[in-house]
Enzyme design. Structure first.
Site, short mmCIF file in Angstrom:
data_model
loop_
_atom_site.label_atom_id
_atom_site.label_comp_id
_atom_site.label_asym_id
_atom_site.label_seq_id
_atom_site.Cartn_x
_atom_site.Cartn_y
_atom_site.Cartn_z
CB VAL A 14 14.28 -58.45 22.64
CG1 VAL A 14 13.22 -58.72 21.57
CG2 VAL A 14 15.66 -58.55 22.03
CG LEU A 220 20.44 -69.22 14.55
CD1 LEU A 220 20.59 -70.74 14.63
CD2 LEU A 220 20.84 -68.58 15.87
CB CYS A 275 23.12 -61.46 19.86
SG CYS A 275 21.63 -60.89 20.66
#
Ligand code: NAD
Ligand code: UDX
Length: 479
Positions: A14, A220, A275
């Site tokens: 990232v 999330l 993830c």
């Protein structure tokens, strides 16, 4: 004055791409990406970047040494920055309270403590890492508890939505940028400063500002929704195999409803990556802590279905090969968790390989971008085997698909790399053991053509006929 210097703590999947694109689009801002891993920083400063990401090399080449720097000098990076991204890893906890579910925030906490120690001027600190709801509160507590006179902090949440393999495109043309902050004049001012950075290339209407907790939870939630779609279509793939329906046709029919949409309905051997599983487990844990067991159970099902899909596919290989793969050579095409990345974190290929190795198979593995050492490290990890020496002898890694297929009883497609679609399967058929099997875990191959060549073909969510030759000869071999 606006933001002139940015420091990003964490030069990973990232931090690296995100800051490279910021540097590209904001030539007036100096961006320094710092990491405590000397090796990683050396790679970012070399010709061979530490991650494979289409388009990344070009962006780094344009900006590196101009307004983009990679450094291990965390101290200077933090001290000079107006704005600091925390972009460190937040893996699932492997011990203690919340083991196997909660996010381990030790790296985020470590970064916050470093900032508190080093900073001697006002900073905007931005959570880019994916964190549980209210993590910003913990960061703020650490920073304010160690406050130096005259130094103040604003904490923002600015989760990252890029997907690996398309990171540069995702960053350049983000559907939205999300920024959460405190509902105070200082908080709103900090949000404004970060907005101005993104406004260099993202239209203002696509920059969404919310309160901090909504922003943290939205990240999330987005991953949970995406993964839920994959588990939903994968659950139906089992129904298709049992009934004769074709999951691709079902996905197309369902996805054409504009309320549903067509993306993320590709049935597969299960989702992987760093993830989805981590973030849903984190969501489940948060729900449990909030005494919301029904909500926790609901999201847990997305993970359970994914485990089921990976096992279902792996077991199907063993069953189809006459219930034994002991001593059989099996070629694995693709080891990364998706195409266009060399990342293997939570790759479903690991699950498939583990099952086959437990059953005594000899594996021939080929992936276009995953380093050989990485494959061996993943398969000799204690979560896969207690006998790494045995694995080193039974796993062979190749530099192309043709070599991997030589002498194999079966070929298993685990990653949807484009080059696999262009392989000469006549050539591959010649060098394989017969009957030759193909298990297409990504539904990317031309199954009719493979059947004509003589392969036995199995895929996800579709019953496939026996090979043409086998049918003509009245063979009793199962497909
Ligand atoms: P990563 O493991 O690739 O990189 C994290 C880096 O942080 C490592 O290089 C590590 O050495 C460094 N680091 C850790 N603690 C440090 C410290 N105190 N000082 C300096 N460096 C430190 O992780 P990633 O995949 O880039 O993910 C980072 C965060 O972004 C995670 O929270 C993840 O959930 C989230 N995220 C990841 C993706 C993705 O596609 N990988 C997408 C969106 C969000
Ligand atoms: C994901 C999210 O997409 C991204 O927004 C977030 O920031 C990080 O997590 P990533 O894990 O990099 O990104 O890749 P993604 O494209 O989402 O794929 C994840 C997994 O799901 C892969 O294993 C992929 O093969 C699988 N997948 C994806 C499917 O099985 N079917 C699909 O239809 C889509």
């Amino acid at each position: 004055m606006g933001i002139q210097k940015i420091c990003c703590i964490g030069a990973g999947y990232v931090g690296g791409p995100t800051c490279s694109v910021i540097a590209l689009k904001c030539p007036n801002i100096c961006v320094t990406v710092v990491d405590r891993s000397q090796e990683r920083i050396a790679q970012w400063n070399s010709e061979k970047l530490p991650i494979y990401e289409p388009g990344l090399d070009d962006v780094v080449k344009k900006c590196r040494g101009v307004n983009l720097f990679f450094s291990t000098d965390i101290h200077t990076g933090i001290q000079e920055a107006d704005l600091i991204f925390i972009s460190v890893n937040t893996p699932t906890k492997v011990f203690g309270n919340g083991k196997g579910r909660a996010a381990d925030l030790k790296y985020v906490e470590g970064a916050a403590r470093m900032i508190a120690d080093i900073a001697n001027s006002n900073k905007i600190v931005v959570e880019k890492s994916t964190v549980p709801v209210r993590a910003a509160e913990s960061i703020l507590n650490i920073l304010r508890a160690n406050n130096k006179p005259g130094v103040s902090y604003q904490i923002l949440s600015n989760p990252e939505f890029l997907a690996e393999g398309t990171a540069i495109e995702d960053l350049l043309h983000a559907d939205r940028v999300l920024i959460g902050g405190e509902d105070t004049p200082e908080g709103q001012l900090a949000i404004e400063e970060l907005c101005k950075v993104y406004e260099h290339w993202i239209p203002r209407k696509n920059i969404l500002t919310t309160n901090t907790w909504s922003s943290e939870l939205s990240k999330l939630a987005a991953n949970a929704f995406l993964a839920q779609r994959i588990s939903s279509i994968n659950s139906l793939s089992a129904v298709c195999e049992a009934t004769g329906a074709d999951v691709s046709e079902v996905a197309r029919a369902v996805g054409l409803d504009s309320r549903i949409g067509s993306k993320f309905l590709q049935a597969s051997i299960g989702f992987g990556g760093s993830c989805f599983q981590k973030d849903i487990l984190n969501l489940v844990y948060i729900c449990e802590c909030l005494n919301l067991p029904e909500v926790a159970n609901y999201w847990q099902q997305v993970i359970d279905m994914n485990e089921y899909q990976k096992s279902r596919f792996s077991n199907k290989i063993v069953e189809s090969l006459f219930n034994t793969v002991s001593g059989k050579h099996i070629a694995i095409l693709g080891f990364a968790f998706k195409k266009n990345t060399g990342d293997t974190r939570e790759s479903p290929a690991i699950h498939v390989c583990k099952t086959l190795l437990i059953e005594g198979a000899i594996l021939h593995i080929y992936d276009p971008k995953v380093e050989h050492d990485q494959i061996m490290a993943d398969l000799t990890h204690p979560s896969v085997t207690e006998e790494p020496e045995v694995i080193r002898k039974t796993v062979h890694i190749y530099d192309n698909a043709y070599e991997a297929a030589k002498g194999a009883h079966a070929l298993v497609v685990c990653t949807e790399w484009d080059e696999f679609m262009a392989l000469d399967f006549h050539k591959i058929y010649q060098v394989m053991m017969k009957p030759a099997y193909i298990f297409d875990g990504r539904k990317i191959l031309n199954h009719d053509a493979l059947l004509k060549i003589g392969f036995h073909v199995q895929t996800i969510g579709k019953r496939i006929q026996r090979p043409i030759q086998a049918r003509l000869w009245g063979s009793r071999v199962q497909t």
